[in-house]
Design a protein around this motif. Structure first.
Motif, short mmCIF file in Angstrom:
data_model
loop_
_atom_site.label_atom_id
_atom_site.label_comp_id
_atom_site.label_asym_id
_atom_site.label_seq_id
_atom_site.Cartn_x
_atom_site.Cartn_y
_atom_site.Cartn_z
N ALA A 131 0.83 -1.22 0.00
CA ALA A 131 0.00 0.00 0.00
C ALA A 131 0.86 1.25 0.00
N PHE A 132 1.70 1.38 -1.02
CA PHE A 132 2.53 2.58 -1.11
C PHE A 132 2.03 3.45 -2.27
N GLU A 133 2.57 4.64 -2.38
CA GLU A 133 2.10 5.60 -3.37
C GLU A 133 2.15 5.03 -4.78
N ARG A 134 1.03 5.18 -5.48
CA ARG A 134 0.89 4.82 -6.90
C ARG A 134 1.21 3.34 -7.14
N SER A 135 0.89 2.51 -6.15
CA SER A 135 1.19 1.08 -6.25
C SER A 135 0.13 0.31 -7.01
N ALA A 136 -0.92 0.98 -7.48
CA ALA A 136 -1.99 0.27 -8.19
C ALA A 136 -2.34 1.00 -9.48
N PRO A 137 -1.49 0.91 -10.51
CA PRO A 137 -1.89 1.45 -11.81
C PRO A 137 -3.20 0.83 -12.27
N GLY A 204 7.18 -11.05 -11.39
CA GLY A 204 8.62 -10.87 -11.40
C GLY A 204 8.99 -9.41 -11.32
N PRO A 205 10.30 -9.13 -11.26
CA PRO A 205 10.77 -7.77 -11.00
C PRO A 205 10.72 -6.89 -12.24
N VAL A 206 10.65 -5.58 -11.98
CA VAL A 206 10.79 -4.57 -13.01
C VAL A 206 11.84 -3.57 -12.55
N VAL A 207 12.39 -2.83 -13.52
CA VAL A 207 13.37 -1.80 -13.23
C VAL A 207 12.98 -0.54 -13.99
N LYS A 208 13.60 0.56 -13.63
CA LYS A 208 13.32 1.81 -14.31
C LYS A 208 13.58 1.67 -15.81
N GLY A 209 12.66 2.20 -16.60
CA GLY A 209 12.77 2.10 -18.05
C GLY A 209 11.94 0.99 -18.65
N ASP A 210 11.48 0.05 -17.83
CA ASP A 210 10.63 -1.03 -18.33
C ASP A 210 9.26 -0.49 -18.75
N VAL A 211 8.64 -1.18 -19.70
CA VAL A 211 7.27 -0.89 -20.10
C VAL A 211 6.44 -2.14 -19.85
N MET A 212 5.44 -2.02 -18.99
CA MET A 212 4.54 -3.12 -18.68
C MET A 212 3.26 -2.97 -19.50
N GLU A 213 2.78 -4.07 -20.07
CA GLU A 213 1.53 -4.04 -20.81
C GLU A 213 0.63 -5.17 -20.31
N ILE A 214 -0.48 -4.79 -19.71
CA ILE A 214 -1.46 -5.76 -19.25
C ILE A 214 -2.63 -5.79 -20.22
N ALA A 215 -3.16 -6.99 -20.45
CA ALA A 215 -4.32 -7.14 -21.33
C ALA A 215 -5.28 -8.16 -20.72
N VAL A 216 -6.56 -7.89 -20.86
CA VAL A 216 -7.61 -8.82 -20.44
C VAL A 216 -8.62 -8.90 -21.58
N ALA A 217 -9.00 -10.10 -21.95
CA ALA A 217 -9.96 -10.27 -23.02
C ALA A 217 -11.24 -9.52 -22.70
N GLY A 218 -11.68 -8.68 -23.62
CA GLY A 218 -12.88 -7.89 -23.42
C GLY A 218 -12.63 -6.48 -22.93
N LEU A 219 -11.40 -6.24 -22.41
CA LEU A 219 -11.07 -4.91 -21.88
C LEU A 219 -9.93 -4.24 -22.64
N SER A 221 -6.06 -3.44 -23.65
CA SER A 221 -4.76 -3.46 -22.98
C SER A 221 -4.44 -2.09 -22.39
N MET A 222 -3.41 -2.06 -21.55
CA MET A 222 -2.96 -0.83 -20.90
C MET A 222 -1.45 -0.92 -20.73
N SER A 223 -0.74 0.15 -21.08
CA SER A 223 0.70 0.20 -20.91
C SER A 223 1.06 1.13 -19.76
N VAL A 224 2.06 0.72 -18.97
CA VAL A 224 2.53 1.51 -17.84
C VAL A 224 4.05 1.55 -17.89
N ASN A 225 4.61 2.74 -17.86
CA ASN A 225 6.06 2.93 -17.87
C ASN A 225 6.61 3.01 -16.46
N VAL A 226 7.69 2.27 -16.21
CA VAL A 226 8.37 2.33 -14.92
C VAL A 226 9.37 3.48 -14.99
N THR A 227 9.21 4.46 -14.13
CA THR A 227 10.05 5.68 -14.20
C THR A 227 10.91 5.84 -12.95
#
Length: 227
Positions: A131-137, A204-219, A221-227
């Motif tokens: 439960a830290f800041e911006r922990s739930a994109p 798994g882990p992410v580092v600064k500069g990574d781009v995460m893309e989540i997708a769910v059938a019917g919804l 996709s969404m991309s989130v940049n690790v900064t």
């Protein structure tokens, strides 16, 4: 006499696809709700009673960016479907639970895994890892009348184009109506409550500069940049 005015805390509101926004009251997160993820985290995948923890409403973030948090060197991605409630109550029967659903959203439960692990070993609550800041994109909310009820379909997460997590919503150990009903036995649910439903294996882990893309059938996709 002091002229200090007590500020009114801002209300977190999530955009709704098609227009408008949805104010959030509480954020419930269910743990170990996919068998394969329970196994990879070292737990029994059998259908034990579900457990929940909470994030803060203002941990939800729609900016498309995830600032790497302090005091950690091991932040993990957890792709999740989020359920948004338009009404609630107590002791809601399973067969009536879906009547309370307003819509669904893509989300990520970002976790300071090292801090979570330290708290587990000490037998302490592990909100510091969750439960830290911006922990739930989170993405836009899609209304039920537009997408229907989501009880099956692929859920995936890629990091820099590489597939990390892959599952199906029909693999949820505790289904959406069961989660709502169970929660309502212990808490009074209400409009504005959201439920993050758990993550498939492959966290798994992410580092600064990574781009995460989540997708769910019917919804989509969404991309989130690790900064």
């Amino acid at each position: 006499m002091s002229d200090f005015v007590i500020p009114t805390p801002p209300v977190t509101a999530i955009p709704v696809a098609g227009g408008g926004s949805f104010p959030v009251r509480r954020v419930y997160c269910i743990g170990r709700n996919y068998a394969a993820h329970a196994i990879e985290m070292g737990h029994d995948p059998d259908r034990e009673a579900p457990f929940f923890f909470q994030k803060n409403p203002n941990n939800l973030d729609t900016s498309g960016e995830f600032p790497y948090p302090p005091h950690t060197s091991d932040v993990h991605h957890e792709a999740e479907l989020t359920v948004v409630l338009k009404s609630g109550g107590t002791n809601i029967p399973v067969e009536q639970a879906m009547d309370h659903v307003y819509g669904y959203a893509l989300s990520l439960d970002m976790t300071r895994r090292d801090l979570q692990g330290e708290m587990k070993k000490a037998g302490r609550p592990w909100e510091i890892g969750k439960a830290f800041e911006r922990s739930a994109p989170i993405g836009h909310i899609h209304k039920v009348e537009d997408v229907g009820h989501l009880d099956s379909g692929a859920i995936t997460l890629k990091v820099n184009g590489e597939l990390r997590q892959e599952g199906d919503l029909n693999q949820l150990i505790w289904k959406t109506p069961e989660m709502i009903s169970y929660l309502s036995e212990y808490f009074e649910l209400a409009a504005g409550d959201v439920i993050m439903t758990g993550t498939p294996s492959g966290v798994g882990p992410v580092v600064k500069g990574d781009v995460m893309e989540i997708a769910v059938a019917g919804l989509g996709s969404m991309s989130v940049n690790v900064t």
